[in-house]
Design a protein around this motif. Structure first.
Motif, PDB file in Angstrom:
ATOM      1  N   ASN A   2       0.367  -1.118  -0.246  1.00  0.00           N
ATOM      2  CA  ASN A   2       0.226  -0.045   0.348  1.00  0.00           C
ATOM      3  C   ASN A   2       0.855   1.243  -0.185  1.00  0.00           C
ATOM      4  O   ASN A   2       1.497   1.645   1.172  1.00  0.00           O
ATOM      5  N   ILE A   3       0.920   1.483  -1.308  1.00  0.00           N
ATOM      6  CA  ILE A   3       1.840   3.308  -1.015  1.00  0.00           C
ATOM      7  C   ILE A   3       0.722   4.030  -1.609  1.00  0.00           C
ATOM      8  O   ILE A   3       1.456   5.490  -2.033  1.00  0.00           O
ATOM      9  N   THR A   4      -0.630   4.459  -1.793  1.00  0.00           N
ATOM     10  CA  THR A   4      -1.208   5.044  -1.679  1.00  0.00           C
ATOM     11  C   THR A   4      -0.990   6.514  -0.691  1.00  0.00           C
ATOM     12  O   THR A   4      -1.412   7.821  -0.890  1.00  0.00           O
ATOM     13  N   LEU A   5      -0.935   6.250   0.520  1.00  0.00           N
ATOM     14  CA  LEU A   5      -0.436   7.759   1.365  1.00  0.00           C
ATOM     15  C   LEU A   5       0.990   8.513   0.757  1.00  0.00           C
ATOM     16  O   LEU A   5       1.000   9.611   0.342  1.00  0.00           O
ATOM     17  N   ILE A   6       1.535   7.154  -0.059  1.00  0.00           N
ATOM     18  CA  ILE A   6       3.009   8.218  -0.660  1.00  0.00           C
ATOM     19  C   ILE A   6       2.582   9.073  -1.977  1.00  0.00           C
ATOM     20  O   ILE A   6       2.979   9.729  -1.889  1.00  0.00           O
ATOM     21  N   ALA A   7       1.864   8.440  -2.751  1.00  0.00           N
ATOM     22  CA  ALA A   7       0.818   8.896  -3.636  1.00  0.00           C
ATOM     23  C   ALA A   7       0.285  10.084  -4.489  1.00  0.00           C
ATOM     24  O   ALA A   7       0.502  10.836  -4.639  1.00  0.00           O
ATOM     25  N   VAL A  12       0.307  16.197  -3.398  1.00  0.00           N
ATOM     26  CA  VAL A  12      -0.469  17.726  -2.590  1.00  0.00           C
ATOM     27  C   VAL A  12       0.822  18.063  -2.836  1.00  0.00           C
ATOM     28  O   VAL A  12       0.439  19.718  -3.097  1.00  0.00           O
ATOM     29  N   ASP A  13       1.872  17.871  -2.668  1.00  0.00           N
ATOM     30  CA  ASP A  13       3.022  18.904  -2.670  1.00  0.00           C
ATOM     31  C   ASP A  13       3.937  18.123  -4.070  1.00  0.00           C
ATOM     32  O   ASP A  13       5.171  18.425  -3.987  1.00  0.00           O
ATOM     33  N   ALA A  14       3.263  19.182  -4.999  1.00  0.00           N
ATOM     34  CA  ALA A  14       3.326  19.936  -6.258  1.00  0.00           C
ATOM     35  C   ALA A  14       3.701  18.611  -7.752  1.00  0.00           C
ATOM     36  O   ALA A  14       5.403  18.672  -8.268  1.00  0.00           O
ATOM     37  N   GLY A  15       4.057  17.390  -6.782  1.00  0.00           N
ATOM     38  CA  GLY A  15       4.683  16.670  -7.415  1.00  0.00           C
ATOM     39  C   GLY A  15       6.081  16.187  -7.478  1.00  0.00           C
ATOM     40  O   GLY A  15       6.980  15.066  -8.048  1.00  0.00           O
ATOM     41  N   VAL A  16       6.934  16.231  -5.905  1.00  0.00           N
ATOM     42  CA  VAL A  16       7.665  15.888  -5.598  1.00  0.00           C
ATOM     43  C   VAL A  16       8.081  15.690  -4.100  1.00  0.00           C
ATOM     44  O   VAL A  16       7.522  16.602  -3.013  1.00  0.00           O
ATOM     45  N   LYS A  17       8.326  14.104  -3.686  1.00  0.00           N
ATOM     46  CA  LYS A  17       8.330  14.797  -1.846  1.00  0.00           C
ATOM     47  C   LYS A  17       9.988  14.188  -1.584  1.00  0.00           C
ATOM     48  O   LYS A  17      10.252  12.948  -2.139  1.00  0.00           O
ATOM     49  N   ARG A  18      10.360  14.060  -0.636  1.00  0.00           N
ATOM     50  CA  ARG A  18      11.722  13.525  -0.284  1.00  0.00           C
ATOM     51  C   ARG A  18      11.181  12.694   1.258  1.00  0.00           C
ATOM     52  O   ARG A  18      10.620  13.085   1.633  1.00  0.00           O
ATOM     53  N   LEU A  19      11.748  11.681   1.277  1.00  0.00           N
ATOM     54  CA  LEU A  19      11.199  10.512   2.031  1.00  0.00           C
ATOM     55  C   LEU A  19      12.369   9.717   2.470  1.00  0.00           C
ATOM     56  O   LEU A  19      13.136   9.223   1.026  1.00  0.00           O
ATOM     57  N   SER A  20      12.169   9.086   3.771  1.00  0.00           N
ATOM     58  CA  SER A  20      13.679   8.430   4.221  1.00  0.00           C
ATOM     59  C   SER A  20      13.068   6.765   3.572  1.00  0.00           C
ATOM     60  O   SER A  20      12.117   6.846   3.655  1.00  0.00           O
ATOM     61  N   HIS A  50       1.650   3.560 -10.087  1.00  0.00           N
ATOM     62  CA  HIS A  50       1.095   4.883  -9.176  1.00  0.00           C
ATOM     63  C   HIS A  50       1.397   5.765 -10.014  1.00  0.00           C
ATOM     64  O   HIS A  50       0.621   6.694  -9.797  1.00  0.00           O
ATOM     65  N   GLY A  51       1.855   5.795 -11.397  1.00  0.00           N
ATOM     66  CA  GLY A  51       3.067   7.105 -11.873  1.00  0.00           C
ATOM     67  C   GLY A  51       3.784   8.052 -10.959  1.00  0.00           C
ATOM     68  O   GLY A  51       4.021   9.381 -11.707  1.00  0.00           O
ATOM     69  N   LEU A  52       4.320   7.183 -10.009  1.00  0.00           N
ATOM     70  CA  LEU A  52       5.812   7.876  -9.669  1.00  0.00           C
ATOM     71  C   LEU A  52       7.268   7.226 -10.025  1.00  0.00           C
ATOM     72  O   LEU A  52       7.421   6.048 -10.492  1.00  0.00           O
ATOM     73  N   LEU A  53       8.247   8.212  -9.379  1.00  0.00           N
ATOM     74  CA  LEU A  53       9.232   7.606 -10.130  1.00  0.00           C
ATOM     75  C   LEU A  53      10.021   8.275  -8.915  1.00  0.00           C
ATOM     76  O   LEU A  53       9.932   8.860  -8.217  1.00  0.00           O
ATOM     77  N   THR A  54      11.860   7.497  -8.719  1.00  0.00           N
ATOM     78  CA  THR A  54      12.291   7.696  -7.619  1.00  0.00           C
ATOM     79  C   THR A  54      13.906   8.308  -8.058  1.00  0.00           C
ATOM     80  O   THR A  54      13.953   8.351  -8.606  1.00  0.00           O
ATOM     81  N   VAL A  55      14.253   9.450  -6.810  1.00  0.00           N
ATOM     82  CA  VAL A  55      15.644   9.514  -7.742  1.00  0.00           C
ATOM     83  C   VAL A  55      16.734   9.773  -5.994  1.00  0.00           C
ATOM     84  O   VAL A  55      15.713   9.873  -4.864  1.00  0.00           O
ATOM     85  N   PRO A  56      17.143   8.032  -6.131  1.00  0.00           N
ATOM     86  CA  PRO A  56      17.989   7.652  -7.255  1.00  0.00           C
ATOM     87  C   PRO A  56      16.669   6.542  -7.832  1.00  0.00           C
ATOM     88  O   PRO A  56      15.698   6.030  -7.110  1.00  0.00           O
ATOM     89  N   VAL A  69      10.942  11.346  -4.019  1.00  0.00           N
ATOM     90  CA  VAL A  69       9.907  11.020  -5.107  1.00  0.00           C
ATOM     91  C   VAL A  69       8.993  11.743  -6.313  1.00  0.00           C
ATOM     92  O   VAL A  69       8.724  12.818  -5.153  1.00  0.00           O
ATOM     93  N   LEU A  70       8.976  11.340  -7.035  1.00  0.00           N
ATOM     94  CA  LEU A  70       8.715  12.228  -8.061  1.00  0.00           C
ATOM     95  C   LEU A  70       6.917  12.516  -9.017  1.00  0.00           C
ATOM     96  O   LEU A  70       7.210  10.533  -9.483  1.00  0.00           O
ATOM     97  N   SER A  71       6.480  12.471  -9.259  1.00  0.00           N
ATOM     98  CA  SER A  71       4.909  12.525 -10.054  1.00  0.00           C
ATOM     99  C   SER A  71       5.851  12.288 -11.750  1.00  0.00           C
ATOM    100  O   SER A  71       6.854  13.075 -12.044  1.00  0.00           O
ATOM    101  N   LYS A  72       5.322  10.918 -12.280  1.00  0.00           N
ATOM    102  CA  LYS A  72       6.003  11.219 -13.868  1.00  0.00           C
ATOM    103  C   LYS A  72       5.648  12.844 -14.876  1.00  0.00           C
ATOM    104  O   LYS A  72       6.159  12.350 -15.463  1.00  0.00           O
ATOM    105  N   ASP A  73       4.553  12.826 -14.220  1.00  0.00           N
ATOM    106  CA  ASP A  73       4.032  13.615 -14.964  1.00  0.00           C
ATOM    107  C   ASP A  73       4.616  15.762 -14.986  1.00  0.00           C
ATOM    108  O   ASP A  73       3.484  16.108 -15.593  1.00  0.00           O
ATOM    109  N   SER A  74       5.037  15.527 -13.678  1.00  0.00           N
ATOM    110  CA  SER A  74       5.174  17.284 -13.465  1.00  0.00           C
ATOM    111  C   SER A  74       5.779  17.067 -13.924  1.00  0.00           C
ATOM    112  O   SER A  74       7.100  16.273 -14.446  1.00  0.00           O
ATOM    113  N   PRO A  75       6.980  18.664 -13.831  1.00  0.00           N
ATOM    114  CA  PRO A  75       7.907  18.986 -14.873  1.00  0.00           C
ATOM    115  C   PRO A  75       9.195  18.363 -14.550  1.00  0.00           C
ATOM    116  O   PRO A  75      10.256  17.807 -15.489  1.00  0.00           O
TER     117      PRO A  75
END
Length: 124
Positions: A2-7, A12-20, A50-56, A69-75
């Motif tokens: 379940n990664i719905t919370l992360i998605a 909510v944070d404009a397509g980018v989130k820094r998570l541990s 869920h349309g997300l990608l990570t760096v790294p 964690v980034l939204s693939k659709d965000s700039p």
């Protein structure tokens, strides 16, 4: 998994989130004691669903590490995807930019100080 919370947090944070990685593990697989390479691959696949990608791109197995964690659709997500494609093409020896870039996009080439030289260097 379940990664719905992360998605939702990324949305909510404009397509980018820094998570541990500890938080990601708690959300994705709270029953697991450790992050294994296999679990990290499963998490990556779930993010892609869920349309997300990570760096790294390859998630670390240490819970003390941080990732974006980034939204693939965000700039920013699109820029990261494009950069990955440019790197892949460069590693294969395929020029990622067209030879007539100067003629087709003169403002792009002259944009900023020294950017034109940097863009020309990519094609070589």
């Amino acid at each position: 998994m379940n990664i719905t919370l992360i998605a939702n947090a990324v949305e909510v944070d404009a397509g980018v989130k820094r998570l541990s990685m500890r938080f990601i593990k708690q959300c994705a697989a709270p029953e697991r004691e450790r992050l294994s390479p296999e679990l990290c691959e499963q998490i990556t696949d779930a993010f892609e669903g869920h349309g997300l990608l990570t760096v790294p791109r390859k998630l670390p197995t240490s819970e003390n590490e941080w990732v974006f964690v980034l939204s693939k659709d965000s700039p920013l997500g699109q820029a990261v995807s494009l950069a990955g494609a440019v790197i892949a093409m460069s590693l294969l020896g395929i020029p990622p930019l067209p030879d007539d870039l100067d003629d087709r996009f003169p403002e792009l080439v002259s944009l900023g100080k020294g950017q034109g030289e940097w863009l020309r260097g990519i094609r070589k």
